[in-house]
Enzyme design. Structure first.
Site: not given
Length: 222
Positions: A11, A182
């Site tokens: 990330e 999500d």
């Protein structure tokens, strides 16, 4: 000087790859740390804070060792609202621990200083709002609904509130920048696996673009 902290190593890789000068390779509480320059900004880059305890330990260690003026946490989150699309970025304006009970004050929202991020926030199309944190991956619709009803947060993660708390206690500016990968609930694991590789580095890419062309003025920096 600012610090950019990824939950997972991938990330923050765009920032590592985007360094124009690498000044130091080090290790801090068993996490690799890179100090370097992007544009006219000196930056500390590290990762490895899954859950609130690891996050608090890493953030406090960065503050103690490097005396940073501001910290930005980069990573992924699960949406608590169905109108948040996969790939959109949420910039935290406040933070709350959804799993901290009993809560003496139900309005206990953490609001760290963010003045040095104001120009960055204005120049990007982020969704600003509350981020709820806890030491669980939310995999049932019932639990997701319960967290949303009790916090009104936009999304849920496992680290932002802990980082915000440490920064407040140390009077360090803080921002959490999370990409939605999500929808918290019954399909969260499936969606996370599908979308994290695709979108997980998006906050770091956005920060890199800004750092390459602008300078953060934080704390006593001039």
């Amino acid at each position: 000087m600012i610090a950019a902290v990824g939950v997972l190593p991938q990330e923050i890789m765009p920032l590592v790859d985007g360094l124009t000068h690498r000044l130091e390779n080090a290790e801090l509480i068993r996490r690799p740390v890179i100090r370097g320059v992007i544009g006219s900004n000196e930056i500390i880059i590290t990762s490895g804070c899954v859950g609130k305890i690891e996050t608090a330990a890493l953030i406090q260690s960065l503050i103690d060792h490097y005396k940073v003026d501001a910290i930005v946490v980069l990573g992924a989150a699960g949406a608590l609202r169905n109108d948040l699309s996969i790939g959109s970025i949420v910039a935290g304006s406040g933070y709350i621990e959804y799993d901290f009970t009993p809560r003496v004050n139900l309005d206990l929202i953490l609001e760290p200083r963010q003045s040095c991020f104001s120009d960055f926030l204005e120049k990007n199309d982020f969704i600003s709002g509350l981020i709820a944190s806890g030491d669980r991956f939310i995999t049932t619709d019932v639990e997701a609904k319960k967290i949303f009803e009790s916090t009104s947060a936009l999304c849920v993660d496992m680290d932002s509130a802990a980082a915000a708390k440490v920064c407040i206690e140390n009077d360090v500016e803080f921002l959490s920048l999370k990409v939605i990968v999500d929808i918290a609930g019954s399909r969260a694991i499936e969606q996370y696996i599908e979308n994290h590789q695709k979108f997980g580095s998006k906050p770091a890419i956005t920060l890199l673009e800004y750092l390459s062309n602008n300078r953060f003025i934080c704390g006593g920096e001039r």
